[in-house]
Design an enzyme around this catalytic site. Sequence first.
Site, PDB file in Angstrom:
ATOM      1  N   THR A  50       0.815  -1.224   0.000  1.00  0.00           N
ATOM      2  CA  THR A  50       0.000   0.000   0.000  1.00  0.00           C
ATOM      3  C   THR A  50       0.849   1.275   0.000  1.00  0.00           C
ATOM      4  O   THR A  50       0.323   2.371  -0.077  1.00  0.00           O
ATOM      5  CB  THR A  50      -0.934   0.036   1.240  1.00  0.00           C
ATOM      6  N   GLN A  52       4.243   3.803  -1.326  1.00  0.00           N
ATOM      7  CA  GLN A  52       4.664   4.353  -2.632  1.00  0.00           C
ATOM      8  C   GLN A  52       5.281   3.264  -3.513  1.00  0.00           C
ATOM      9  O   GLN A  52       4.809   2.999  -4.633  1.00  0.00           O
ATOM     10  CB  GLN A  52       5.695   5.472  -2.426  1.00  0.00           C
ATOM     11  N   ASP A  53       6.345   2.620  -3.021  1.00  0.00           N
ATOM     12  CA  ASP A  53       7.073   1.646  -3.848  1.00  0.00           C
ATOM     13  C   ASP A  53       6.229   0.405  -4.111  1.00  0.00           C
ATOM     14  O   ASP A  53       6.237  -0.138  -5.217  1.00  0.00           O
ATOM     15  CB  ASP A  53       8.367   1.222  -3.147  1.00  0.00           C
ATOM     16  N   LEU A 129       9.105  -4.680   1.559  1.00  0.00           N
ATOM     17  CA  LEU A 129       9.128  -3.216   1.524  1.00  0.00           C
ATOM     18  C   LEU A 129       8.470  -2.596   2.751  1.00  0.00           C
ATOM     19  O   LEU A 129       8.591  -1.385   2.969  1.00  0.00           O
ATOM     20  CB  LEU A 129       8.386  -2.702   0.272  1.00  0.00           C
ATOM     21  N   TYR A 144       9.082   0.847  18.141  1.00  0.00           N
ATOM     22  CA  TYR A 144       8.216   0.289  17.096  1.00  0.00           C
ATOM     23  C   TYR A 144       8.987   0.191  15.770  1.00  0.00           C
ATOM     24  O   TYR A 144       8.869  -0.794  15.031  1.00  0.00           O
ATOM     25  CB  TYR A 144       6.938   1.137  16.906  1.00  0.00           C
ATOM     26  N   THR A 176      18.578   0.893   2.545  1.00  0.00           N
ATOM     27  CA  THR A 176      18.481   2.330   2.312  1.00  0.00           C
ATOM     28  C   THR A 176      19.816   3.060   2.395  1.00  0.00           C
ATOM     29  O   THR A 176      20.721   2.628   3.134  1.00  0.00           O
ATOM     30  CB  THR A 176      17.525   2.941   3.364  1.00  0.00           C
ATOM     31  N   GLU A 178      20.184   5.581   4.006  1.00  0.00           N
ATOM     32  CA  GLU A 178      20.304   6.049   5.397  1.00  0.00           C
ATOM     33  C   GLU A 178      21.338   5.218   6.166  1.00  0.00           C
ATOM     34  O   GLU A 178      21.813   5.647   7.219  1.00  0.00           O
ATOM     35  CB  GLU A 178      18.951   5.966   6.110  1.00  0.00           C
ATOM     36  N   TYR A 200      15.731   4.786  12.700  1.00  0.00           N
ATOM     37  CA  TYR A 200      15.354   4.159  11.426  1.00  0.00           C
ATOM     38  C   TYR A 200      16.592   3.551  10.766  1.00  0.00           C
ATOM     39  O   TYR A 200      16.597   2.382  10.369  1.00  0.00           O
ATOM     40  CB  TYR A 200      14.705   5.203  10.510  1.00  0.00           C
ATOM     41  N   LYS A 204      17.355  -0.382  10.081  1.00  0.00           N
ATOM     42  CA  LYS A 204      17.579  -0.871   8.716  1.00  0.00           C
ATOM     43  C   LYS A 204      18.951  -1.533   8.587  1.00  0.00           C
ATOM     44  O   LYS A 204      19.164  -2.380   7.732  1.00  0.00           O
ATOM     45  CB  LYS A 204      17.442   0.287   7.721  1.00  0.00           C
ATOM     46  N   ARG A 235       4.307   9.804  -3.384  1.00  0.00           N
ATOM     47  CA  ARG A 235       5.127   9.899  -2.175  1.00  0.00           C
ATOM     48  C   ARG A 235       4.265  10.340  -0.997  1.00  0.00           C
ATOM     49  O   ARG A 235       3.363  11.181  -1.149  1.00  0.00           O
ATOM     50  CB  ARG A 235       6.225  10.925  -2.446  1.00  0.00           C
TER      51      ARG A 235
END
Length: 395
Positions: A50, A52-53, A129, A144, A176, A178, A200, A204, A235
């Site tokens: 659901t 963007q990607d 994803l 979370y 990512t 990041e 985040y 990741k 986005r």
Amino acid sequence: MFFLLVVFFLLIDKQLIFALINNIVDIDKSKIINKLTIIGMKKALISGITGQDGSFLAEFLLQKGYEVHGILRRSSSFNTGRIEHLYFEEWVRDMKQQRTINLHYGDMTDSSSLIRIIQQIQPDEIYNLAAQSHVKVSFDVPEYTAEADAVGTLRMLEAVRILGLEKKTKIYQASTSELFGLVQEVPQKETTPFYPRSPYGVAKQYGFWITKNYRESYGMFAVNGILFNHESERRGETFVTRKISLAVARIKQGVQDKLYMGNMDSQRDWGYAKDYVECMWMILQHDTPEDFVIATGEMHTVREFCTLAFKEAGIEIRWEGKGVDEKGIDVATGRVLIEVDPKYFRPSEVEQLLGDPTKARTLLGWNPTQTPFPELVKIMVQHDMEKVRKMIANK
Ligand code: NAP
Ligand code: GDD
């Protein structure tokens, strides 16, 4: 008997079978769905369908002839806005070509749901994803974020292993840029050391290494796409590019006065999401399981994105001041349209990201510059101009 079953499945409409399966509760669905592989259609499972990607990837895989399944998490309001057209549009309902998407309730924080879904589908490819993907929000919900992004990835890999699908199911992990955070070299490539700068990024990083670990430990085709920022008209509205394109459209059409921004000096390697999902697929079709950096190789500041987006709407911006006092002024009217609000600053920032897509270009034949930066800005602004126009008309 088995021969008769094969003939039966080849003869009758596959969509009809799915409809029947979904309405019959007292039978072993996995056995029936397994039989459908006889037809030879590849099956993909997308977590985060659901998003963007996920929505672009679902379209891409349907076009390639895949049977597409997605994990839908429960929400108190509809969260299927980006994929609704995949139910309603004519080309998807064209049963003769057997294209459709199938949604299953599940959550990255719930192993049992992941095991159940994977057991039922027996996918050839999983695209993982799903994530709490907002860097700033990860400072507010760090635990979370770790559950969904780090342990969630482990749950997905472990589900495949528990079900004995290590040799059948390929797994793509949405890693990512990041990870590079406080960058240790410019540009960043597959061998650049990581230095994440947010909960985040740290979560990741676990996702990256556990994927690599399962590949090395169990011989699984489990790979990382280290994707740099990619944007689109789909986005999320709190990411910087979309926040800007929507504000431009609202300001131009008189329904917003000003745009408040965070760090204007931040630099990103921005690509178009539609081009990037193609590369996710290419990574899984490569002969050997390997990790790839996906980027354009070009970097721009947030300020440049703003200037270009306003220009696309016919507004020329002049910049005055520095830091929190910086202002973006409409040259034609002298009105201040952009100001800095420190509430958008992050506890620790990733100042610049620039990727080196040489490996993806050379080994996969992927073209990193399909959609140049000005074209990306144009797509987003034009889309949002139309969206706001419709919103005003329907008021
Ligand atoms: P997005 O638009 O925020 O989509 C995230 C998806 O994950 C949504 O479908 C969301 O569901 C789902 N999700 C979140 N938490 C979940 C949970 N606990 N269980 C099940 N599903 C959950 O993100 P995106 O931009 O498409 O990015 C896709 C992936 O690539 C993410 O993992 C992201 O971290 C990573 N990534 C993105 C970029 C980028 O620039 N876009 C770059 C590098 C990596 P709802 O719709 O219900 O919220
Ligand atoms: N969101 C936001 N809002 N960001 C702002 C703002 C603002 O008002 N003003 C300046 N920025 C700066 C942020 O501080 C950051 O340096 C940059 O704009 C980009 O922010 P985002 O668009 O929120 O994206 P991101 O780079 O933090 O994270 C995205 O890209 C990652 C890949 O590098 C997300 O999609 C992540 O999920 C993804 O992994």
